[in-house]
Design a protein around this motif. Sequence first.
Motif, PDB file in Angstrom:
ATOM      1  N   ALA A  17       0.831  -1.219   0.000  1.00 10.20           N
ATOM      2  CA  ALA A  17       0.000   0.000   0.000  1.00 10.20           C
ATOM      3  C   ALA A  17       0.862   1.264   0.000  1.00 10.20           C
ATOM      4  O   ALA A  17       0.368   2.352  -0.289  1.00 10.20           O
ATOM      5  CB  ALA A  17      -0.937   0.009   1.203  1.00 10.20           C
ATOM      6  N   ASN A  18       2.143   1.105   0.331  1.00  8.48           N
ATOM      7  CA  ASN A  18       3.051   2.258   0.420  1.00  8.48           C
ATOM      8  C   ASN A  18       4.370   1.962  -0.296  1.00  8.48           C
ATOM      9  O   ASN A  18       5.447   2.199   0.249  1.00  8.48           O
ATOM     10  CB  ASN A  18       3.326   2.587   1.900  1.00  8.48           C
ATOM     11  CG  ASN A  18       2.062   3.000   2.627  1.00  8.48           C
ATOM     12  OD1 ASN A  18       1.558   4.090   2.429  1.00  8.48           O
ATOM     13  ND2 ASN A  18       1.544   2.111   3.458  1.00  8.48           N
ATOM     14  N   LEU A  19       4.272   1.487  -1.529  1.00  4.04           N
ATOM     15  CA  LEU A  19       5.474   1.037  -2.228  1.00  4.04           C
ATOM     16  C   LEU A  19       6.528   2.128  -2.423  1.00  4.04           C
ATOM     17  O   LEU A  19       7.719   1.867  -2.292  1.00  4.04           O
ATOM     18  CB  LEU A  19       5.107   0.428  -3.588  1.00  4.04           C
ATOM     19  CG  LEU A  19       4.862  -1.087  -3.585  1.00  4.04           C
ATOM     20  CD1 LEU A  19       4.366  -1.553  -4.948  1.00  4.04           C
ATOM     21  CD2 LEU A  19       6.127  -1.855  -3.218  1.00  4.04           C
ATOM     22  N   GLN A  20       6.091   3.343  -2.708  1.00  2.00           N
ATOM     23  CA  GLN A  20       7.081   4.403  -2.930  1.00  2.00           C
ATOM     24  C   GLN A  20       7.908   4.658  -1.668  1.00  2.00           C
ATOM     25  O   GLN A  20       9.140   4.710  -1.717  1.00  2.00           O
ATOM     26  CB  GLN A  20       6.416   5.705  -3.400  1.00  2.00           C
ATOM     27  CG  GLN A  20       7.447   6.793  -3.710  1.00  2.00           C
ATOM     28  CD  GLN A  20       6.844   8.001  -4.407  1.00  2.00           C
ATOM     29  OE1 GLN A  20       5.667   8.033  -4.729  1.00  2.00           O
ATOM     30  NE2 GLN A  20       7.662   9.016  -4.660  1.00  2.00           N
ATOM     31  N   SER A  21       7.242   4.788  -0.523  1.00  2.00           N
ATOM     32  CA  SER A  21       7.989   5.039   0.721  1.00  2.00           C
ATOM     33  C   SER A  21       8.800   3.801   1.125  1.00  2.00           C
ATOM     34  O   SER A  21       9.885   3.924   1.704  1.00  2.00           O
ATOM     35  CB  SER A  21       7.060   5.474   1.849  1.00  2.00           C
ATOM     36  OG  SER A  21       6.080   4.499   2.109  1.00  2.00           O
ATOM     37  N   PRO A  50       3.088  -3.761 -14.914  1.00  2.00           N
ATOM     38  CA  PRO A  50       2.627  -2.397 -14.608  1.00  2.00           C
ATOM     39  C   PRO A  50       3.115  -1.885 -13.251  1.00  2.00           C
ATOM     40  O   PRO A  50       3.532  -0.724 -13.136  1.00  2.00           O
ATOM     41  CB  PRO A  50       1.099  -2.515 -14.639  1.00  2.00           C
ATOM     42  CG  PRO A  50       0.827  -3.685 -15.527  1.00  2.00           C
ATOM     43  CD  PRO A  50       1.933  -4.641 -15.253  1.00  2.00           C
ATOM     44  N   VAL A  51       3.090  -2.736 -12.234  1.00  2.00           N
ATOM     45  CA  VAL A  51       3.565  -2.323 -10.907  1.00  2.00           C
ATOM     46  C   VAL A  51       5.084  -2.127 -10.928  1.00  2.00           C
ATOM     47  O   VAL A  51       5.614  -1.182 -10.335  1.00  2.00           O
ATOM     48  CB  VAL A  51       3.152  -3.344  -9.820  1.00  2.00           C
ATOM     49  CG1 VAL A  51       3.739  -2.970  -8.462  1.00  2.00           C
ATOM     50  CG2 VAL A  51       1.634  -3.430  -9.720  1.00  2.00           C
ATOM     51  N   THR A  52       5.767  -2.997 -11.655  1.00  2.15           N
ATOM     52  CA  THR A  52       7.226  -2.851 -11.804  1.00  2.15           C
ATOM     53  C   THR A  52       7.560  -1.502 -12.438  1.00  2.15           C
ATOM     54  O   THR A  52       8.448  -0.779 -11.972  1.00  2.15           O
ATOM     55  CB  THR A  52       7.791  -4.007 -12.662  1.00  2.15           C
ATOM     56  OG1 THR A  52       7.398  -5.256 -12.084  1.00  2.15           O
ATOM     57  CG2 THR A  52       9.307  -3.944 -12.741  1.00  2.15           C
ATOM     58  N   ALA A  53       6.830  -1.157 -13.488  1.00  4.05           N
ATOM     59  CA  ALA A  53       7.051   0.122 -14.187  1.00  4.05           C
ATOM     60  C   ALA A  53       6.782   1.310 -13.273  1.00  4.05           C
ATOM     61  O   ALA A  53       7.523   2.303 -13.277  1.00  4.05           O
ATOM     62  CB  ALA A  53       6.170   0.197 -15.430  1.00  4.05           C
TER      63      ALA A  53
END
Length: 217
Positions: A17-21, A50-53
């Motif tokens: 839910a917080n992949l960027q952080s 798509p999530v990898t990108a």
Amino acid sequence: MNNKVKISPSILASDYANLQSELERISTSDLIHVDVMDGHFVPNISIGAPVTAACKKVCDVPFDVHLMISNPLDYAEDFAKAGADIICFHSECDSDTEETINKILSLGKKAGLAIKPATPIDEVVKYLDKLSMVLVMTVEPGFGGQSFMESTMPKVEAIRKINPDIDIEVDGGINAETIKIAAKAGANVFVAGSAVFKSENPAETIAILRKNAQDAQ
């Protein structure tokens, strides 16, 4: 052996839910390990291109994409476009191994070949001249949080003896203690999921893992 130690935290153990952080928390790592599962080759489903990108757009660390899927040949291009730097697939998959390696190389990416704990090293040795990395699974692929299988270490030792320069990656149950065993056997790329993401301070954990591996080499 002077192979550079590389720590590759697996985002399989991160908070989706917080992949960027989560990626920011592991910015000191050498690689980001992206576990791709199709629910067919392994009994679990994770993330796709798509999530990898999306992750690649917010992260400068090279992506080490591990395809635990039945037909990697059909998806290599998708993951190359998504930003994979290394594309690693399994010798036990349905796609032709050499054709898949050639496809990955033609896309301008590094190719890696993975073997499960029971697979003999003969399945990778014949392709070593084309590979940048060999991944020796130290658990059965498909789920995070499993215990390290020390019985796989003779395979690491044997591959290292054949090729002193190739990157040898180990994946499964890697922590501050098991990393020493794997590094001593000849591994230099270490996938750590739970050990990094479940720790209070991932950067500190990455530093400890790196030092323990270097000391054991």
